[in-house]
Design a protein around this motif. Structure first.
Motif, PDB file in Angstrom:
ATOM      1  N   ARG A 173      -5.326  10.648   5.262  1.00 58.85           N
ATOM      2  CA  ARG A 173      -6.717  10.477   5.866  1.00 58.85           C
ATOM      3  C   ARG A 173      -7.336  11.877   6.235  1.00 58.85           C
ATOM      4  N   ILE A 232      -9.339   5.105  -1.847  1.00 60.86           N
ATOM      5  CA  ILE A 232      -8.352   4.024  -1.821  1.00 60.86           C
ATOM      6  C   ILE A 232      -7.150   4.650  -1.046  1.00 60.86           C
ATOM      7  N   SER A 266      -4.535   3.779   5.970  1.00 62.10           N
ATOM      8  CA  SER A 266      -4.981   3.184   7.319  1.00 62.10           C
ATOM      9  C   SER A 266      -4.381   2.017   7.254  1.00 62.10           C
ATOM     10  N   ARG A 267      -4.113   1.131   6.159  1.00 61.15           N
ATOM     11  CA  ARG A 267      -3.551  -0.198   6.235  1.00 61.15           C
ATOM     12  C   ARG A 267      -1.997  -0.238   6.468  1.00 61.15           C
ATOM     13  N   PRO A 315     -12.913   8.425   3.694  1.00 62.89           N
ATOM     14  CA  PRO A 315     -12.757   7.067   4.128  1.00 62.89           C
ATOM     15  C   PRO A 315     -12.956   5.972   2.935  1.00 62.89           C
ATOM     16  N   GLU A 316     -13.891   6.427   2.090  1.00 63.04           N
ATOM     17  CA  GLU A 316     -14.323   5.374   1.136  1.00 63.04           C
ATOM     18  C   GLU A 316     -13.068   5.270  -0.102  1.00 63.04           C
ATOM     19  N   ASP A 349       0.923  -1.231   0.017  1.00 64.19           N
ATOM     20  CA  ASP A 349      -0.046  -0.205  -0.110  1.00 64.19           C
ATOM     21  C   ASP A 349       0.896   1.219  -0.022  1.00 64.19           C
ATOM     22  N   TYR A 371      -7.242   6.731   1.429  1.00 64.46           N
ATOM     23  CA  TYR A 371      -7.529   6.753   2.924  1.00 64.46           C
ATOM     24  C   TYR A 371      -7.262   5.229   3.180  1.00 64.46           C
ATOM     25  N   LYS A 372      -7.730   4.167   2.508  1.00 67.07           N
ATOM     26  CA  LYS A 372      -7.530   2.786   2.982  1.00 67.07           C
ATOM     27  C   LYS A 372      -5.784   2.341   2.822  1.00 67.07           C
ATOM     28  N   CYS A 373      -5.611   2.887   2.025  1.00 61.50           N
ATOM     29  CA  CYS A 373      -4.123   2.679   1.822  1.00 61.50           C
ATOM     30  C   CYS A 373      -3.314   3.259   3.472  1.00 61.50           C
TER      31      CYS A 373
END
Ligand SMILES: CC(=O)SCCNC(=O)CCNC(=O)[C@H](O)C(C)(C)COP(=O)(O)OP(=O)(O)OC[C@H]1O[C@@H](n2cnc3c(N)ncnc32)[C@H](O)[C@@H]1OP(=O)(O)O
Length: 572
Positions: free
Chosen positions: A520, A528, A534-535, A525-526, A463, A530-532
């Protein structure tokens, strides 16, 4: 003279913009005051003239109108807003009697306004002190100070002191023994009367003593009260002003009344009642009201022997009285004041205790000395007053300085170091996990290798792709409007390779965290991104500073420390 207060008249006065008082006089009790000194003799012509409001108005108006009592125009002063009133109220006849018998060689001239000149004129044309002073204070301040009230000295002394200081600075205080009368309660060494030398601003305290100049001032004050306290019947204002049990402290600029406070000292009860207090409309909120109150307090304490003031403050003036030390709680024993003071509807009874020692007319000096003492104490205890020259380098890309400077060489830092060492700290304890102390060359290499490994692991993460380069403003135009402190893996890498930037592990972790937090913050939040964040950031966001001992264990025992190992260390 009938001193009984009339019921409040809601008559003709129009409210002033600065005063929407709703107070009304309900009743007024004036108990006989056995302690009041007998009034000075007053010539019959004047006492006749002063028995009613109308007469007083005509006295003042006729003074304004009297062409025969001319004075050089250059010395004439305007009364400003009060002019109209003077003209309205002019009837002329009483004044002729008044001027003929009382003013003598006092010269008065008007050009649509009252112009007042004292009986004597100083050598430079400025008014000389009144020799027939009633023994009350006269303090003079140069007029120029007024315009500077708010502008000078504020940085060093605070706004209150600056105002006071500026008014006082130009004061030419000289003791004028002629102004002290036998029987005046003047404490030894007290300078109660001061007179004008170069200044044009003076503070006086007068009562209806028959002295020409005082009468003219009282009339000027009456006009101001009439305007600024529109709900007070004029007859009532005149009665109290001219009542010989009352005194009026006034501020006078170029012989023109700027404002004043009329009060009645109940000497036997050791308190005074403030009946009226006002500053002329265009001079309000310039500090006159405060200075006036300070002069009043000093005078009342040192001359009248008072310990307290009471007043019914109009609702809209409560704030002013609070700033002058008045409270709504009345601590003065009731038996000392009840039945003595007038009751007013719509006003709030307030009290002020007069301090026994405070130099009320010279508070600014006292405050300045207190500041000095505190400042000297701070200097004794700290070096925060020392300002060092700045660091002479320009920031380069990624915040890495062009010129390498040893931290210890920074101007002023040695002082800190000494203090820390004196307190028993060792250089190792500066910061939490300082990298380059001790045998710095080898340590630095280890730290750099360690951070390089961490960065590699972060780059290799699946990520990691959104974080490898700085965000391009051409792709995301508003990014830098929202994210003020951007970060990316490439910038971190440059900082690592400089071997200068990350002097603590916390700095490295802070950059990593900021990189993920920025993603972030900017993205929802939806997305990619943001998700990267977070991960990928899950680990970095949990990193904590590690101790030197832990680092030594990592760098000695693990040839290629990984994030997992670090995480394990942290959790362990
Ligand atoms: C008993 C009675 O006579 S009650 C009626 C009082 N008189 C009036 O209301 C008449 C109209 N007002 C005035 O004549 C004047 O504004 C006075 C007498 C109230 C105050 O005199 P000023 O010269 O304006 O006061 P000064 O400039 O010294 O101000 C002192 C402080 O009080 C504040 N202040 C002045 N007037 C008021 C007010 N009406 N309400 C709240 N705060 C006030 C000022 O902002 C200043 O605050 P700061 O020290 O934080 O800067």
């Amino acid at each position: 003279m009938d001193l009984t207060a009339p019921l409040r008249s809601q008559a003709s006065q129009s409210p002033s913009p600065s005063h929407s008082a709703t107070s009304s006089i309900r009743k007024r009790k004036l108990l006989p005051d056995d302690h009041a000194p007998p009034p000075p003799p007053i010539p019959s012509s004047l006492s006749d003239a002063l028995t009613s409001n109308d007469d007083l108005d005509s006295v003042s108006a006729a003074a304004a109108d009297s062409e025969s009592l001319s004075l050089s125009q250059s010395q004439s002063q305007h009364v400003g807003a009060d002019e109209e009133e003077v003209e309205e109220e002019c009837d002329g006849s009483s004044m002729r009697t008044f001027t003929a018998s009382r003013l003598g060689n006092t010269k008065v001239k008007t050009v649509n306004s009252i112009k007042v000149e004292p009986t004597e004129v100083g050598k430079d044309g400025d008014p000389a002190p009144a020799t027939g002073n009633s023994g009350l204070g006269v303090v003079v301040v140069k007029e120029d100070t007024v315009k500077n009230i708010f502008t000078e000295n504020i940085q060093t002394s605070g706004a209150y002191s600056a105002r006071e200081e500026n008014l006082k600075r130009e004061t030419q205080e000289k003791f004028n023994p002629a102004s002290i009368r036998p029987g005046d309660q003047v404490a030894s060494g007290m300078k109660y009367s001061h007179y004008e030398e170069a200044g044009r601003l003076k503070f006086v305290c007068v009562s209806n003593d028959g002295i020409d100049e005082h009468m003219v001032w009282l009339i000027g004050l009456k006009i101001i009260f009439g305007r600024q306290l529109p709900n007070m019947p004029k007859e009532y204002i005149v009665r109290l002003l001219m009542d010989r049990n009352h005194k009026s402290v006034m501020v006078i600029r170029r012989n023109h009344v700027v404002g004043g406070i009329t009060y009645r000292p109940y000497v036997s009860q050791k308190f005074g009642e403030i009946a009226f207090c006002a500053i002329t409309g265009d001079e309000q909120v310039k500090g006159y009201g405060t200075r006036l109150m300070n002069h009043l307090k000093q005078h009342a304490r040192d001359v009248d022997g008072l310990t307290h003031f009471l007043t019914y403050a109009d609702n809209n003036a409560v704030g002013y009285f609070v700033k002058q030390g008045f409270t709504k709680e009345i601590h003065l024993e009731k038996e000392r004041w009840q039945g003595y003071i007038k009751d007013y509807d719509g006003g709030i009874l307030m009290e002020c205790k007069i301090d026994l020692k405070l130099p009320y007319t010279d508070l600014s000096t006292m405050i300045r000395r207190q500041r000095q003492v505190i400042d000297e104490k701070i200097r004794e205890l700290s070096n925060c007053h020392i300002v060092y020259t700045g660091i002479d380098f320009q920031k380069k890309e990624a915040g890495i300085p062009k010129k390498i400077i040893n931290v210890e060489d920074l101007p002023g830092l040695m002082v800190v170091k000494l203090t820390i060492e004196e307190a028993g700290w060792t250089p190792d304890q500066w910061g939490h996990s300082r990298f380059n102390s001790g045998d710095s060359a080898s340590n630095q290499k280890s730290w750099t290798a360690f951070m390089r490994s961490l960065l590699k692991a972060m780059n290799d993460h699946p990520d990691a792709w959104p974080f490898k380069e700085p965000v391009d403003a051409r792709d995301v135009p508003d990014y830098y409007d929202i994210i003020k402190d951007p970060m990316d893996l490439k910038t971190m890498s440059k900082r690592v390779e400089s071997e200068q930037y990350y002097v603590t592990f916390e700095m490295f972790v802070a950059d990593a965290r900021r990189m993920f937090e920025n993603a972030r913050t900017y993205n929802s939040p939806e997305t990619i991104y943001y998700k990267c964040a977070s991960r990928h950031g899950a680990l970095a966001l949990n990193w904590k500073p590690i101790s030197r001992a832990k680092f030594n264990r990592v760098s000695n025992q693990v040839s290629r420390p990984s994030i997992d190992i670090l995480l394990h260390l942290e959790l362990g």
